[in-house]
Design a protein around this motif. Structure first.
Motif, PDB file in Angstrom:
ATOM      1  N   UNK A 201     -23.388 -33.700  27.587  1.00 23.73           N
ATOM      2  CA  UNK A 201     -23.923 -33.667  26.170  1.00 23.73           C
ATOM      3  C   UNK A 201     -23.752 -32.207  25.722  1.00 23.73           C
ATOM      4  N   UNK A 202     -24.278 -31.303  26.682  1.00 26.28           N
ATOM      5  CA  UNK A 202     -24.322 -29.769  26.383  1.00 26.28           C
ATOM      6  C   UNK A 202     -22.889 -29.433  25.886  1.00 26.28           C
ATOM      7  N   UNK A 203     -21.982 -29.837  26.772  1.00 25.50           N
ATOM      8  CA  UNK A 203     -20.449 -29.402  26.716  1.00 25.50           C
ATOM      9  C   UNK A 203     -19.924 -29.873  25.274  1.00 25.50           C
ATOM     10  N   UNK A 204     -20.206 -31.098  24.675  1.00 27.99           N
ATOM     11  CA  UNK A 204     -19.784 -31.576  23.628  1.00 27.99           C
ATOM     12  C   UNK A 204     -20.465 -30.954  22.535  1.00 27.99           C
ATOM     13  N   UNK A 205     -21.885 -30.691  22.599  1.00 30.63           N
ATOM     14  CA  UNK A 205     -22.502 -30.189  21.510  1.00 30.63           C
ATOM     15  C   UNK A 205     -22.133 -28.686  21.317  1.00 30.63           C
ATOM     16  N   UNK A 206     -21.839 -28.008  22.468  1.00 29.09           N
ATOM     17  CA  UNK A 206     -21.604 -26.715  22.112  1.00 29.09           C
ATOM     18  C   UNK A 206     -20.071 -26.590  21.477  1.00 29.09           C
ATOM     19  N   UNK A 207     -19.150 -27.284  22.019  1.00 31.50           N
ATOM     20  CA  UNK A 207     -17.866 -27.335  21.356  1.00 31.50           C
ATOM     21  C   UNK A 207     -17.921 -27.544  19.893  1.00 31.50           C
ATOM     22  N   UNK A 208     -18.724 -28.740  19.432  1.00 31.08           N
ATOM     23  CA  UNK A 208     -18.919 -29.276  18.027  1.00 31.08           C
ATOM     24  C   UNK A 208     -19.484 -28.124  17.247  1.00 31.08           C
ATOM     25  N   UNK A 209     -20.393 -27.544  17.773  1.00 34.94           N
ATOM     26  CA  UNK A 209     -21.085 -26.275  17.128  1.00 34.94           C
ATOM     27  C   UNK A 209     -20.124 -25.306  16.801  1.00 34.94           C
ATOM     28  N   UNK A 210     -19.502 -24.965  17.812  1.00 34.39           N
ATOM     29  CA  UNK A 210     -18.494 -23.620  17.447  1.00 34.39           C
ATOM     30  C   UNK A 210     -17.493 -24.026  16.267  1.00 34.39           C
ATOM     31  N   UNK A 211     -16.786 -25.563  16.566  1.00 37.84           N
ATOM     32  CA  UNK A 211     -15.890 -25.906  15.500  1.00 37.84           C
ATOM     33  C   UNK A 211     -16.377 -25.972  14.043  1.00 37.84           C
ATOM     34  N   UNK A 212     -17.751 -26.241  14.055  1.00 40.61           N
ATOM     35  CA  UNK A 212     -18.285 -26.415  12.806  1.00 40.61           C
ATOM     36  C   UNK A 212     -18.785 -25.347  11.924  1.00 40.61           C
ATOM     37  N   UNK A 213     -18.743 -24.301  12.706  1.00 39.25           N
ATOM     38  CA  UNK A 213     -19.446 -23.026  12.308  1.00 39.25           C
ATOM     39  C   UNK A 213     -18.329 -21.818  12.016  1.00 39.25           C
ATOM     40  N   UNK A 214     -17.051 -21.943  12.387  1.00 40.11           N
ATOM     41  CA  UNK A 214     -15.794 -21.202  12.427  1.00 40.11           C
ATOM     42  C   UNK A 214     -14.464 -21.839  11.840  1.00 40.11           C
ATOM     43  N   UNK A 215     -14.317 -21.468  10.690  1.00 40.05           N
ATOM     44  CA  UNK A 215     -12.956 -21.822  10.091  1.00 40.05           C
ATOM     45  C   UNK A 215     -11.764 -22.017  10.881  1.00 40.05           C
ATOM     46  N   UNK A 216     -11.834 -20.696  11.620  1.00 34.25           N
ATOM     47  CA  UNK A 216     -10.551 -20.486  12.456  1.00 34.25           C
ATOM     48  C   UNK A 216     -10.236 -21.682  13.526  1.00 34.25           C
ATOM     49  N   UNK A 217     -11.337 -22.147  13.941  1.00 32.11           N
ATOM     50  CA  UNK A 217     -11.335 -23.260  14.975  1.00 32.11           C
ATOM     51  C   UNK A 217     -11.054 -24.557  14.422  1.00 32.11           C
TER      52      UNK A 217
END
Length: 302
Positions: A201-217
């Motif tokens: 859960x930590x892994x998926x949440x971290x990746x989703x959070x980064x993708x949601x906050x950066x347009x480049x991702x």
């Protein structure tokens, strides 16, 4: 006495007549030599302006552009002078002067070795297309924006607005990292979660959070996530992602935004980022000597 005076006066007249004859004979050559020198002077001025315009299009530093244009002008003047002396049959004199100037230049060069090396390095740096004013670079333990490259020094303004002045020789001889040559940078974050956490859960949440906050991702799959070790109080991980940036400041801002977003996401999901924990263990039990304590109490009553 009068005879001696007449002989001396006659000798003087003879020499003057000889000089006058020589001047008359060489007058056309002298006129031509003067015309060549004047033409070389005006041609040198034109070459100076033309060279400056051509060089300034490739080099942003005015000092270097002016130096190169002046060298071109001086070379043209020397050529004109050599031709003029050749017309007057004085080319050997110029050769002697150049030889003397060469010896003097060698002595001056040895005395000003460090200064000349910085000047040559400044010219070399000015022609390097991969180092330009405004680039964000890291070299010799300093990191900042390139403010100026002149004939003596390389000027950097660090992120804290401090100005660092480095000799050109150091820049040329040591490695230089230019962050502005690429349009993308990778941001790396290190963090840790409690041992009770759901690691998937930590892994998926971290990746989703980064993708949601950066347009480049573009998606969560573009975010790299790796658990690195079992730490003293947490399970540590490394998270990496790419951003569009040419400045180190943009990278620091992106890292700050990522830390804030991850912390908020963990708080909402109840994921713990533990403090470093230290356990102190005392195997030896402390004992109290009651006899000495009672004696002190008896003395205190008196």
């Amino acid at each position: 006495m009068e005879t001696t005076f007449n002989e001396a006066f006659s000798s003087l007249i003879t020499k003057l007549e000889g000089w006058f004859t020589t001047i008359i004979e060489y007058l056309p050559n002298l006129t031509l030599a003067i015309l060549v020198s004047i033409a070389a002077y005006f041609a040198a001025k034109y070459v100076n302006r033309l060279t400056y315009k051509m060089v300034s299009k490739r080099i942003q530093q005015d000092s270097v552009a002016h130096m190169i244009s002046r060298i071109a002008a001086v070379m043209l003047v020397i050529i004109g002078l050599y031709i003029s002396l050749g017309i007057l049959n004085l080319s050997k004199t110029l050769t002697s002067l150049l030889a003397t100037a060469g010896v003097a230049g060698l002595a001056i060069g040895l005395a000003l070795q460090n200064t000349l090396s910085n000047t040559v390095a400044g010219v070399s740096l000015s022609f390097r297309e991969k180092i330009q004013i405004g680039n964000w670079v890291e070299t010799n333990g300093y990191s900042g924006e390139v403010m100026d490259i002149n004939l003596k020094e390389f000027v950097i303004k660090e992120a804290d607005n401090n100005i660092v002045i480095l000799p050109n020789k150091l820049i040329l001889e040591n490695a230089l990292k230019n962050y502005s040559l690429t349009t993308r940078m990778r941001v790396a974050l290190k963090c840790g979660v409690g041992y009770e956490s759901d690691l998937a859960k930590v892994k998926s949440l971290t990746k989703e959070t980064i993708a949601a906050n950066f347009d480049q991702v573009k998606s969560a799959d573009d975010v790299e996530f790796y658990y690195t070790e079992f730490g003293g109080s947490s399970i540590d991980y490394l998270c990496r992602f790419w951003i569009d940036s040419e400045s180190m400041l943009d990278k620091l801002n992106a890292k700050t935004e990522a830390i804030i977003a991850i912390k908020n996401a963990y708080d909402k999901a109840g994921i713990n980022i533990p403090f470093p924990i230290r356990t102190l263990q005392f195997d030896n039990k402390l004992s109290v000597d009651t006899s000495k304590t009672s004696q002190k109490n008896e003395f205190s009553k008196n």
